[in-house]
Every structure is written in structure tokens, then in C-alpha cells.
Design a protein around this motif. Structure first.
Motif, PDB file in Angstrom:
ATOM      1  N   MET A 116       0.845  -1.197   0.000  1.00 39.90           N
ATOM      2  CA  MET A 116       0.000   0.000   0.000  1.00 39.90           C
ATOM      3  C   MET A 116       0.877   1.242   0.000  1.00 39.90           C
ATOM      4  O   MET A 116       1.891   1.268   0.688  1.00 39.90           O
ATOM      5  CB  MET A 116      -0.881  -0.004   1.265  1.00 39.90           C
ATOM      6  CG  MET A 116      -1.975   1.055   1.290  1.00 39.90           C
ATOM      7  SD  MET A 116      -3.237   0.734   0.057  1.00 39.90           S
ATOM      8  CE  MET A 116      -4.309   2.120   0.322  1.00 39.90           C
ATOM      9  N   PRO A 117       0.548   2.298  -0.776  1.00 41.83           N
ATOM     10  CA  PRO A 117       1.352   3.503  -0.767  1.00 41.83           C
ATOM     11  C   PRO A 117       1.559   4.026   0.644  1.00 41.83           C
ATOM     12  O   PRO A 117       0.646   4.112   1.444  1.00 41.83           O
ATOM     13  CB  PRO A 117       0.504   4.470  -1.607  1.00 41.83           C
ATOM     14  CG  PRO A 117      -0.284   3.591  -2.509  1.00 41.83           C
ATOM     15  CD  PRO A 117      -0.585   2.371  -1.700  1.00 41.83           C
ATOM     16  N   LYS A 118       2.796   4.428   0.952  1.00 46.84           N
ATOM     17  CA  LYS A 118       3.146   4.815   2.301  1.00 46.84           C
ATOM     18  C   LYS A 118       2.406   6.063   2.766  1.00 46.84           C
ATOM     19  O   LYS A 118       2.268   6.301   3.959  1.00 46.84           O
ATOM     20  CB  LYS A 118       4.658   5.060   2.386  1.00 46.84           C
ATOM     21  CG  LYS A 118       5.500   3.827   2.070  1.00 46.84           C
ATOM     22  CD  LYS A 118       5.287   2.734   3.093  1.00 46.84           C
ATOM     23  CE  LYS A 118       6.212   1.565   2.828  1.00 46.84           C
ATOM     24  NZ  LYS A 118       5.961   0.446   3.720  1.00 46.84           N
ATOM     25  N   SER A 119       1.951   6.911   1.820  1.00 46.42           N
ATOM     26  CA  SER A 119       1.300   8.149   2.208  1.00 46.42           C
ATOM     27  C   SER A 119      -0.127   7.936   2.716  1.00 46.42           C
ATOM     28  O   SER A 119      -0.757   8.854   3.216  1.00 46.42           O
ATOM     29  CB  SER A 119       1.280   9.126   1.024  1.00 46.42           C
ATOM     30  OG  SER A 119       0.644   8.525  -0.087  1.00 46.42           O
ATOM     31  N   GLU A 120      -0.657   6.728   2.575  1.00 49.23           N
ATOM     32  CA  GLU A 120      -2.002   6.438   3.048  1.00 49.23           C
ATOM     33  C   GLU A 120      -2.035   6.442   4.577  1.00 49.23           C
ATOM     34  O   GLU A 120      -1.077   6.013   5.227  1.00 49.23           O
ATOM     35  CB  GLU A 120      -2.456   5.072   2.546  1.00 49.23           C
ATOM     36  CG  GLU A 120      -2.843   5.042   1.082  1.00 49.23           C
ATOM     37  CD  GLU A 120      -4.111   5.820   0.809  1.00 49.23           C
ATOM     38  OE1 GLU A 120      -5.175   5.464   1.362  1.00 49.23           O
ATOM     39  OE2 GLU A 120      -4.044   6.794   0.066  1.00 49.23           O
ATOM     40  N   PRO A 121      -3.140   6.891   5.182  1.00 52.56           N
ATOM     41  CA  PRO A 121      -3.277   6.782   6.638  1.00 52.56           C
ATOM     42  C   PRO A 121      -3.122   5.329   7.082  1.00 52.56           C
ATOM     43  O   PRO A 121      -3.458   4.398   6.344  1.00 52.56           O
ATOM     44  CB  PRO A 121      -4.700   7.290   6.882  1.00 52.56           C
ATOM     45  CG  PRO A 121      -5.011   8.157   5.717  1.00 52.56           C
ATOM     46  CD  PRO A 121      -4.296   7.544   4.551  1.00 52.56           C
ATOM     47  N   LEU A 122      -2.633   5.128   8.296  1.00 53.20           N
ATOM     48  CA  LEU A 122      -2.352   3.768   8.774  1.00 53.20           C
ATOM     49  C   LEU A 122      -3.590   2.882   8.789  1.00 53.20           C
ATOM     50  O   LEU A 122      -3.527   1.701   8.456  1.00 53.20           O
ATOM     51  CB  LEU A 122      -1.734   3.844  10.180  1.00 53.20           C
ATOM     52  CG  LEU A 122      -0.318   4.411  10.246  1.00 53.20           C
ATOM     53  CD1 LEU A 122       0.113   4.601  11.690  1.00 53.20           C
ATOM     54  CD2 LEU A 122       0.657   3.486   9.519  1.00 53.20           C
ATOM     55  N   TYR A 123      -4.739   3.450   9.177  1.00 54.63           N
ATOM     56  CA  TYR A 123      -5.940   2.612   9.238  1.00 54.63           C
ATOM     57  C   TYR A 123      -6.326   2.123   7.843  1.00 54.63           C
ATOM     58  O   TYR A 123      -6.842   1.010   7.679  1.00 54.63           O
ATOM     59  CB  TYR A 123      -7.092   3.362   9.920  1.00 54.63           C
ATOM     60  CG  TYR A 123      -7.879   4.297   9.032  1.00 54.63           C
ATOM     61  CD1 TYR A 123      -8.981   3.838   8.312  1.00 54.63           C
ATOM     62  CD2 TYR A 123      -7.528   5.635   8.901  1.00 54.63           C
ATOM     63  CE1 TYR A 123      -9.718   4.684   7.498  1.00 54.63           C
ATOM     64  CE2 TYR A 123      -8.246   6.487   8.092  1.00 54.63           C
ATOM     65  CZ  TYR A 123      -9.332   6.018   7.386  1.00 54.63           C
ATOM     66  OH  TYR A 123     -10.042   6.851   6.575  1.00 54.63           O
ATOM     67  N   LYS A 124      -6.045   2.953   6.806  1.00 51.56           N
ATOM     68  CA  LYS A 124      -6.364   2.543   5.446  1.00 51.56           C
ATOM     69  C   LYS A 124      -5.418   1.442   4.981  1.00 51.56           C
ATOM     70  O   LYS A 124      -5.808   0.551   4.212  1.00 51.56           O
ATOM     71  CB  LYS A 124      -6.284   3.737   4.499  1.00 51.56           C
ATOM     72  CG  LYS A 124      -7.466   4.685   4.608  1.00 51.56           C
ATOM     73  CD  LYS A 124      -7.489   5.670   3.459  1.00 51.56           C
ATOM     74  CE  LYS A 124      -8.742   6.533   3.500  1.00 51.56           C
ATOM     75  NZ  LYS A 124      -8.805   7.464   2.345  1.00 51.56           N
ATOM     76  N   LEU A 160     -11.165  -1.896  11.305  1.00 47.03           N
ATOM     77  CA  LEU A 160     -12.227  -2.907  11.412  1.00 47.03           C
ATOM     78  C   LEU A 160     -13.605  -2.293  11.213  1.00 47.03           C
ATOM     79  O   LEU A 160     -14.476  -2.883  10.563  1.00 47.03           O
ATOM     80  CB  LEU A 160     -12.137  -3.608  12.771  1.00 47.03           C
ATOM     81  CG  LEU A 160     -10.917  -4.508  12.991  1.00 47.03           C
ATOM     82  CD1 LEU A 160     -10.826  -4.959  14.435  1.00 47.03           C
ATOM     83  CD2 LEU A 160     -10.957  -5.711  12.045  1.00 47.03           C
ATOM     84  N   ASN A 161     -13.805  -1.106  11.755  1.00 47.42           N
ATOM     85  CA  ASN A 161     -15.095  -0.432  11.576  1.00 47.42           C
ATOM     86  C   ASN A 161     -15.352  -0.108  10.104  1.00 47.42           C
ATOM     87  O   ASN A 161     -16.490  -0.194   9.634  1.00 47.42           O
ATOM     88  CB  ASN A 161     -15.151   0.837  12.416  1.00 47.42           C
ATOM     89  CG  ASN A 161     -15.338   0.560  13.894  1.00 47.42           C
ATOM     90  OD1 ASN A 161     -15.782  -0.531  14.273  1.00 47.42           O
ATOM     91  ND2 ASN A 161     -15.011   1.510  14.746  1.00 47.42           N
ATOM     92  N   GLU A 162     -14.289   0.272   9.382  1.00 46.53           N
ATOM     93  CA  GLU A 162     -14.445   0.565   7.954  1.00 46.53           C
ATOM     94  C   GLU A 162     -14.797  -0.704   7.176  1.00 46.53           C
ATOM     95  O   GLU A 162     -15.624  -0.679   6.268  1.00 46.53           O
ATOM     96  CB  GLU A 162     -13.153   1.174   7.401  1.00 46.53           C
ATOM     97  CG  GLU A 162     -12.861   2.591   7.866  1.00 46.53           C
ATOM     98  CD  GLU A 162     -13.862   3.602   7.332  1.00 46.53           C
ATOM     99  OE1 GLU A 162     -14.166   3.552   6.123  1.00 46.53           O
ATOM    100  OE2 GLU A 162     -14.342   4.432   8.125  1.00 46.53           O
ATOM    101  N   LEU A 163     -14.171  -1.824   7.527  1.00 53.29           N
ATOM    102  CA  LEU A 163     -14.507  -3.093   6.877  1.00 53.29           C
ATOM    103  C   LEU A 163     -15.950  -3.482   7.148  1.00 53.29           C
ATOM    104  O   LEU A 163     -16.649  -4.003   6.268  1.00 53.29           O
ATOM    105  CB  LEU A 163     -13.569  -4.203   7.376  1.00 53.29           C
ATOM    106  CG  LEU A 163     -12.139  -4.195   6.839  1.00 53.29           C
ATOM    107  CD1 LEU A 163     -11.266  -5.145   7.638  1.00 53.29           C
ATOM    108  CD2 LEU A 163     -12.118  -4.575   5.361  1.00 53.29           C
ATOM    109  N   ALA A 164     -16.420  -3.225   8.378  1.00 52.41           N
ATOM    110  CA  ALA A 164     -17.817  -3.526   8.721  1.00 52.41           C
ATOM    111  C   ALA A 164     -18.761  -2.622   7.949  1.00 52.41           C
ATOM    112  O   ALA A 164     -19.786  -3.068   7.422  1.00 52.41           O
ATOM    113  CB  ALA A 164     -18.020  -3.368  10.231  1.00 52.41           C
ATOM    114  N   LYS A 165     -18.394  -1.340   7.858  1.00 51.80           N
ATOM    115  CA  LYS A 165     -19.244  -0.385   7.149  1.00 51.80           C
ATOM    116  C   LYS A 165     -19.378  -0.750   5.675  1.00 51.80           C
ATOM    117  O   LYS A 165     -20.436  -0.588   5.069  1.00 51.80           O
ATOM    118  CB  LYS A 165     -18.648   1.015   7.275  1.00 51.80           C
ATOM    119  CG  LYS A 165     -19.494   2.117   6.657  1.00 51.80           C
ATOM    120  CD  LYS A 165     -18.849   3.482   6.790  1.00 51.80           C
ATOM    121  CE  LYS A 165     -17.712   3.613   5.798  1.00 51.80           C
ATOM    122  NZ  LYS A 165     -17.136   4.985   5.754  1.00 51.80           N
ATOM    123  N   ASP A 166     -18.293  -1.294   5.085  1.00 48.00           N
ATOM    124  CA  ASP A 166     -18.300  -1.649   3.669  1.00 48.00           C
ATOM    125  C   ASP A 166     -18.819  -3.063   3.414  1.00 48.00           C
ATOM    126  O   ASP A 166     -18.799  -3.534   2.275  1.00 48.00           O
ATOM    127  CB  ASP A 166     -16.898  -1.505   3.080  1.00 48.00           C
ATOM    128  CG  ASP A 166     -16.453  -0.051   3.005  1.00 48.00           C
ATOM    129  OD1 ASP A 166     -17.321   0.836   3.124  1.00 48.00           O
ATOM    130  OD2 ASP A 166     -15.245   0.196   2.833  1.00 48.00           O
TER     131      ASP A 166
END
Length: 363
Positions: free
Chosen positions: A1-9, A51-57
Motif C-alpha cells: 500500500m502507498p506509504k502516504s495512506e493513513p495507517l488505518y487505510k 475494522l469499523n471501515e470493513l464492517a461499514k463496507d
């Protein structure tokens, strides 16, 4: 994953890939917030957000006291998908980084990537797209080099719910998601840089039509916004119609440069690096000293931009991240067909790279 992405992403993307590839199959339990925070060396707040983002999606469900369980089961591990990447060239102004980004995202997934190059042949581009259908391919990432001949084919594929993601530019405002650089922001930052260096007569130069190329149009709009903030009235850029039809491009550029200097301009913001370097080369052959006689700013940050003399000030595009994001979006469209007509276009941030081709007029 590109390093500039937020850690949660980054955690989200890793877990999503593991779910799609079957490492975490349907109804399996994911690592806990604590386990993820140790694995990725992040806070529990960060792992919880992933985890919340995975649940939301819709990939997992979370149960208090029990953990997070995979509920996504549409993509089977043994199923292989075929996708196409269509570019005008394999290597040109960062296009190889598009390929690398797409390949890196798809590498751990059950996706086979076929790369096509049209060599700037509009008929070949049309023939390749004409060969695509749900029977021959599962999706397409397209760099629309020649928009006009593609309208009917691409729109028909869209109406057939065929997954398509565009790179760099849109197609006549068709409702197809585009992954591009933040071109308007880049145009604005390039012009603000020239203004901050003391330039007040700045010209935007493009050989492409603003009305045919959305990327160039947005760079120009960013240029206009910056001038407006400094209460400077813009001047229309090069209009080929006022030049002799018998002129070749080098002659046209030379006459343009001569007129630009005569009119008192001190800086030219050019639509892309390759053209900027062509202008610098022509100006040097005319006996000009760069940036003393004229300053130049490009757009792209191709390899040659920091190898020429003087080194080119430019706006850096993250081609790798554009390709990576486009592949991520295409996989979502293929694995979640209901999302095909709801995904929005994405702009990838750009960065001003200040080098030697802009004179500081305040010194």
C-alpha cells in the motif's frame, strides 16, 4: 500500500485483500483490535477504525465480546478474473508507474492482468475496446488518449454494467469513475509558486484543447484561481489559428516564445514536462538564458525533469498511487456489482517540486 495512506487505510486494504483471496474465508474470525495493533505497530484506535471501515463496507460484522467475522462471500478463491489495462504507451511520462501500481494491487488477488498499448493509434484503441465484453473480460482500466472515437463504445459498455475505471481524464462527463491527479490544485500551486517568486506576467501554455482534455482544463482553472487571488487578469494562451498553417511545431513554438517575451511575460506554466522541456530547448537554441530570460514550470515530474539544465520546477504526480487506486476501485466494481454506478471519482494529491527553472525576481 502507498506509504502516504493513513495507517488505518493500510490495515483496511491488507485485511480486505486477505478476505478477497480467501485467507480469511466466509465466517472466519479476524484478529482482534489488540492483535492488529501489535501486528501493525499502531494504536488500538487505529486498528479499531480499520475494522469499523470493513464492517461499514460489508466485509465483516462485529459482535461485542466475540470479535469480527467475515460475512463477504461473493468472491470465491478458486475463481480467477481477467482485467485489461489500456494505455497509449508502455513507457511515457509515468505510464510505467501506472502499470506498477495496478500490478502491485492485483498481485495477491485472483486477477489476471492483460496490458495493451495502442502506440497512439486511435483505430487500434477503438478495436481493442470493441473486443471487450462480459464474455471476454471482467473489467477495464482505460487511459482515454483519443476520447472522441471512444464515446459510443465506452458508453455502451457502461450501459451493459461492464466495470470501467478511467485514468487521468474523463470522457465527455460520462458517469464513469476517474482516478486522476488533483490537477486544479496542481495548477494553482504552480502559479502561486511563480507569484511568490515575484512574477506577475505568467502565461499558461498548452497545445491540447481545454475543452477536450479535462486534466489540462483543470490545470488551467487552477492557474486562473491563483491569478485571481493576486488580482491579475489572465491572458489567453496560444491559439494555433493565428499562426500559419504551414508551420511545424518547432517553428510555432519559436514564434510563440518570441511574442511571449515581447509582451513582457517572465514565466510560462506548461501543461506537462515533455512540452516544457521542448520549450526550454527551443529557447536555449534561440540564445536565451534560462531562467534569467524566461522561467518555466512543468507538470508531471518525469525522470528527465531533474536531469536537464536547468532542472525543471514542476508539479509531481503520483502515477503509482493513481494506478494502485484505479485497480482497487475496479476490483470493488467487479466483486460488488451493485457499486458500479455509485463509485465516485478520486483525485490523488500532487506536490510542487521547486528546482532551478524559475527565477526569484525578489532577490
Amino acid at each position: 500500500m502507498p506509504k502516504s495512506e493513513p495507517l488505518y487505510k493500510q490495515i483496511y486494504a491488507t485485511l480486505k485483500k486477505q478476505i478477497l483471496t480467501g485467507l480469511f474465508p466466509y465466517n472466519s474470525r479476524l484478529p482482534s483490535e489488540k492483535e492488529l495493533s501489535i501486528q501493525f505497530n499502531v494504536s488500538r484506535i487505529t486498528s479499531k477504525r480499520a475494522l469499523n471501515e470493513l464492517a461499514k463496507d460489508g466485509y465483516i460484522e462485529r459482535f461485542a465480546g466475540k470479535g469480527s467475522f467475515v460475512v463477504f462471500k461473493k468472491l470465491l478463491k478458486e475463481q480467477t478474473f481477467s482485467v485489461s489495462l489500456l494505455l497509449p504507451f508502455f513507457k511515457n511520462a509515468g505510464l510505467e508507474q501506472y502499470i506498477q501500481g495496478v500490478s502491485d494491487f492485483l498481485k495477491p488477488l485472483p486477477f489476471e492482468l492483460t496490458i495493451h498499448t495502442t502506440q497512439k493509434d486511435s483505430q487500434k484503441q477503438r478495436e481493442l475496446i470493441q473486443s471487450l465484453s462480459k464474455e471476454t473480460s471482467d473489467g477495464l482500466i482505460l487511459y482515454p488518449e483519443f476520447p472522441k472515437p471512444l464515446l459510443d463504445l465506452v458508453y455502451t459498455l457502461y450501459l451493459d454494467d461492464f466495470p470501467i475505471v478511467l485514468l487521468d481524464k474523463d470522457l465527455f462527463d460520462l458517469p464513469i469513475p476517474v482516478v486522476s491527479s488533483a490537477n486544479r490544485t496542481g495548477g494553482y500551486e504552480a502559479t502561486i509558486h511563480a507569484l511568490e517568486q515575484g512574477h506577475r506576467k505568467i502565461l499558461f501554455f498548452s497545445l491540447a484543447s481545454f475543452f477536450k482534455t479535462s486534466a489540462v482544463k483543470n490545470r488551467y482553472l487552477g492557474y486562473l484561481k491563483a491569478l485571481h487571488e493576486y488580482s491579475i487578469r489572465p491572458t489567453l494562451t496560444l491559439d494555433k489559428s493565428v499562426y500559419s498553417l504551414n508551420m511545424n511545431q518547432p517553428e510555432l513554438i519559436q514564434q510563440f516564445l518570441e511574442e511571449t517575451k515581447q509582451q513582457g511575460y517572465t514565466c510560462i506554466f506548461v501543461e506537462h514536462d515533455i512540452l516544457a522541456m521542448e520549450l526550454i530547448s527551443t529557447a536555449s537554441n534561440m540564445g536565451w538564458s534560462i531562467p534569467e530570460d524566461m522561467s518555466f514550470i512543468g507538470f508531471d515530474d518525469v525522470l528527465l525533469s531533474h536531469l536537464i539544465t536547468p532542472k525543471l520546477t514542476t508539479i509531481k504526480q503520483d502515477f503509482y498511487r493513481i494506478g494502485y487506486t484505479a485497480a482497487e476501485m475496479l476490483v470493488a466494481m467487479i466483486t460488488e456489482p451493485e457499486s458500479i454506478h455509485s463509485l465516485s471519482s478520486i483525485e490523488i494529491p500532487v506536490e510542487l517540486i521547486s528546482r532551478d527553472s524559475v527565477k526569484n525576481k525578489k532577490r
